[in-house]
Design a protein around this motif. Structure first.
Motif, PDB file in Angstrom:
ATOM      1  N   GLU A  91      14.719 -14.358   5.964  1.00 31.37           N
ATOM      2  CA  GLU A  91      14.168 -15.713   6.074  1.00 31.37           C
ATOM      3  C   GLU A  91      12.812 -15.837   5.389  1.00 31.37           C
ATOM      4  OE1 GLU A  91      13.639 -19.195   9.487  1.00 31.37           O
ATOM      5  OE2 GLU A  91      13.782 -17.096  10.092  1.00 31.37           O
ATOM      6  N   ASP A  92      12.088 -14.746   5.230  1.00 36.38           N
ATOM      7  CA  ASP A  92      10.783 -14.796   4.576  1.00 36.38           C
ATOM      8  C   ASP A  92      10.856 -14.522   3.080  1.00 36.38           C
ATOM      9  OD1 ASP A  92      11.312 -12.089   4.513  1.00 36.38           O
ATOM     10  OD2 ASP A  92       9.588 -11.490   5.729  1.00 36.38           O
ATOM     11  N   GLY A  93      12.079 -14.444   2.519  1.00 33.31           N
ATOM     12  CA  GLY A  93      12.233 -14.254   1.082  1.00 33.31           C
ATOM     13  C   GLY A  93      12.355 -12.812   0.634  1.00 33.31           C
ATOM     14  N   ARG A  94      12.335 -11.872   1.586  1.00 32.63           N
ATOM     15  CA  ARG A  94      12.565 -10.464   1.227  1.00 32.63           C
ATOM     16  C   ARG A  94      14.040 -10.222   0.907  1.00 32.63           C
ATOM     17  NH1 ARG A  94      12.407  -7.372   5.646  1.00 32.63           N
ATOM     18  NH2 ARG A  94      12.382  -9.221   6.973  1.00 32.63           N
ATOM     19  N   VAL A  95      14.312  -9.276   0.040  1.00 31.07           N
ATOM     20  CA  VAL A  95      15.663  -8.789  -0.186  1.00 31.07           C
ATOM     21  C   VAL A  95      15.690  -7.316   0.197  1.00 31.07           C
ATOM     22  CG1 VAL A  95      17.410  -8.218  -1.910  1.00 31.07           C
ATOM     23  CG2 VAL A  95      16.277 -10.443  -1.978  1.00 31.07           C
ATOM     24  N   GLU A  96      16.634  -6.940   1.052  1.00 28.42           N
ATOM     25  CA  GLU A  96      16.774  -5.540   1.440  1.00 28.42           C
ATOM     26  C   GLU A  96      18.194  -5.068   1.197  1.00 28.42           C
ATOM     27  OE1 GLU A  96      15.359  -4.322   5.215  1.00 28.42           O
ATOM     28  OE2 GLU A  96      13.307  -5.036   4.868  1.00 28.42           O
ATOM     29  N   LEU A  97      18.301  -3.801   0.873  1.00 26.92           N
ATOM     30  CA  LEU A  97      19.589  -3.149   0.646  1.00 26.92           C
ATOM     31  C   LEU A  97      19.871  -2.234   1.837  1.00 26.92           C
ATOM     32  CD1 LEU A  97      21.886  -2.701  -1.495  1.00 26.92           C
ATOM     33  CD2 LEU A  97      20.584  -0.680  -2.226  1.00 26.92           C
ATOM     34  N   VAL A  98      20.975  -2.508   2.534  1.00 30.89           N
ATOM     35  CA  VAL A  98      21.335  -1.747   3.729  1.00 30.89           C
ATOM     36  C   VAL A  98      22.782  -1.269   3.585  1.00 30.89           C
ATOM     37  CG1 VAL A  98      21.646  -1.851   6.242  1.00 30.89           C
ATOM     38  CG2 VAL A  98      19.749  -3.093   5.161  1.00 30.89           C
ATOM     39  N   GLU A  99      23.027  -0.057   3.997  1.00 26.29           N
ATOM     40  CA  GLU A  99      24.389   0.468   3.936  1.00 26.29           C
ATOM     41  C   GLU A  99      25.312  -0.271   4.906  1.00 26.29           C
ATOM     42  OE1 GLU A  99      24.542   4.631   4.619  1.00 26.29           O
ATOM     43  OE2 GLU A  99      23.256   5.152   2.900  1.00 26.29           O
TER      44      GLU A  99
END
Length: 576
Positions: free
Chosen positions: A520-528
């Protein structure tokens, strides 16, 4: 008069003078005034109101956990009650002088007015917490309008084009059909949030995502539709709701079509909600006020339009038309607004338009619409359209729109916005927020042809409360944001595998064995996508501002946006 009489009068006068002298106080003696009652602040009553009010809010907060929206609303109600209680104490019970009471009341009002003279409410978070901004700062929409004023070229009002030689560039796919690595609409080709036939690089420490472009955009909560070298989306730019075509590689604006309409809503924000849909060289869009368009994608030329709310005499939903158009065979399917209260006609839950004739093919359903998009599925061998109403999930036959089955699944707000997920030939996963949770349902055809199918839940769970955040499934497990926290459920049992990582009311997609999460804050994360445990592999700040929009992935390029800015990042595997 005799001397004796004179002497008597003289003595009487002296006697009176003496008596007066004895009764009058001396000049230096202070005069005592009557005592006035001393006013004392009855602070204990005020403290009791404060303590009881705060305690009540704390109790409600834990009682309503973990539903953040209800918790926040309970705080609003608690603050209101606390303010009323303190006002009653101050004006009626405090015991101070009335002049002081009115001065205190005036000071409180002026402080409140001064605060909102300096700052403004600049939208709300997904759990309805307000966001404040100084009034002297430009709004995100003003920045976007200024940006596009500097880059556009105009050849007629509302339509801005590049030279014809640039506009008619063929798509990278080589023809008008969307390729397997394109992203032709809401949540991809199958609306399942899965980037089929794509791969990305996952070692972001040594090979970080590469920014291709970033710039301001108009307000709106839709996503990108990406085909070949073109990316399409919908925005609000001032008084105009626009459909925009960008160059996917550079972010350069290729064409814009504008309607002089604006959808505004305090809690949900301004602008269109839906995502464009691509089909064989044409683009189909549904605006926040119910205007349905068809465009030729290369030129941006309007082919046809229909104002669904106006022509059917419907009212808009509270948070606007949010369902992205679905195209299957020769039918374009939407879920429109609702009948005005008191109308004798029934609500049209779903509407199908024949793309060959551009006329209504069928209208069906009676239940109030909500904010999910139409979903295609084949269940028990029958092609059908799934519509997640305000009251539950319903299946309609694709050919004629007849209702096949209905499963009640709702919440106090009557808000169902997450996309249902067909799991096999007879079961569907669905989830809802506001404390409702998720379920897996099984649809069994009736032995009698004219009777609706039998629908029963295989399991229900309070986990994975999907407010307006969709989930994805892979290998028997489903992943989604449960009130902002990433959660994995076993689709066979409904049991939670794990719950980790806070992302707010963002969105996610699945590519290969990984989840790409746009927080929601514009971060992009990569999670398995690992059912055994939560494993975060990398992350970066993609854009700034509140982000409820779905990400899109096409040809290794990640497209993200919100109501402030848009960006594209290259995630394709590096060739050595």
């Amino acid at each position: 008069m005799s001397d004796y009489s004179k002497n008597d009068e003289s003595e009487q006068s002296l006697s009176q003078t003496g008596d007066a002298a004895q009764t009058e106080p001396e000049a230096d003696t202070p005069v005592e005034s009557p005592e006035r009652p001393v006013r004392r602040l009855r602070w204990k009553w005020g403290l009791a109101v404060l303590v009881i009010g705060i305690a009540a809010m704390i109790i409600q907060w834990f009682r309503l956990a973990p539903d953040r929206t209800y918790q926040v609303f309970s705080v609003y109600m608690g603050i209101r009650n606390l303010v009323v209680g303190l006002l009653v104490w101050w004006m009626l019970i405090s015991g101070v002088a009335w002049k002081t009471r009115f001065k205190g009341l005036l000071a409180a009002v002026l402080s409140f007015a001064l605060f909102f003279a300096v700052v403004r409410v600049d939208g709300f978070e997904g759990d309805m917490v307000p966001r404040f901004q100084f009034r002297f700062l430009p709004t995100s929409e003003q920045r976007a309008v200024e940006y596009f004023e500097n880059v556009k070229t105009a050849d007629k009002p509302g339509l801005f084009k590049q030279p014809e030689s640039e506009v008619n560039t063929p798509s990278a796919s080589g023809d008008s059909a969307a390729g397997p690595q394109d992203w032709p609409g809401y949540r991809g080709a199958q609306r399942d949030g899965i980037a089929h036939d794509q791969q990305i690089r996952v070692d972001w420490e040594t090979e970080p995502p590469k920014l291709l472009w970033k710039h301001p955009v108009g307000a709106g909560w839709g996503s990108f539709c990406v085909v070949g070298d073109r990316a399409f989306t919908q925005e609000q730019r001032g008084a105009e709701e626009v459909v925009v075509c960008y160059d996917a590689q550079t972010g350069k604006q290729l064409w814009v079509y504008a309607d002089p309409v604006r959808f505004s809503e305090t809690l949900g924000g301004d602008g269109p909600r839906a995502t464009p849909t691509y089909r064989d060289g044409f683009l189909y869009t549904l605006g926040g006020t119910g205007i349905l368009h068809s465009f030729e994608v290369f030129s941006g030329m309007e082919v046809w339009t229909r104002d669904l709310l106006k022509e059917e005499g419907l009212e808009n939903l509270t948070w606007g038309m949010a369902g992205s158009p679905l195209i299957k065979d020769n039918l374009l399917i939407v879920n429109p607004g609702v009948r005005p209260s008191g109308s004798e006609k029934k609500n049209p839950s779903v509407l199908a338009i024949d793309l060959r004739t551009r006329k209504t093919a069928w209208v069906s359903g009676t239940r109030k619409s909500s904010y999910s998009s139409p979903q295609y599925a084949v269940l028990n061998g029958t092609p059908q359209v799934l519509i997640f109403h305000a009251k539950g999930l319903e299946g309609f036959a694709l050919e004629d729109g007849r209702s096949l089955w209905f499963f009640p699944w709702t919440n106090q707000a009557g808000c169902n916005a997450a996309q249902p997920i067909p799991l096999d030939d007879s079961s569907v996963f669905l989830g809802a927020g506001y404390g409702q949770g998720s379920a897996r349902i099984r649809i069994t055809p009736s032995e009698e042809a004219d009777q609706p199918a039998d629908v029963k839940p295989e399991w229900k769970s309070l986990s994975l409360k999907l407010k307006f955040n969709c989930a994805v499934q892979q290998d028997g497990y489903v992943y989604g944001l449960d009130e902002g926290v990433l959660t994995c459920l076993d689709l066979e049992t409904g049991k939670r595998q794990w719950k980790r990582g806070r992302y707010g009311y963002g969105q996610l997609l699945l590519v290969d064995q990984y989840l790409l999460i746009l927080a929601e804050d514009g971060r992009v994360e990569l999670v398995e996508a690992n059912p055994e445990k939560y494993v975060q592999r990398g992350g970066f700040q993609a854009i700034e501002g509140q982000t409820w929009n779905h990400p899109a992935l096409a040809r290794g390029r990640l497209f993200v946006r919100n109501s402030e800015e848009a960006a594209c990042y290259d995630l394709s595997p590096l060739t050595k």
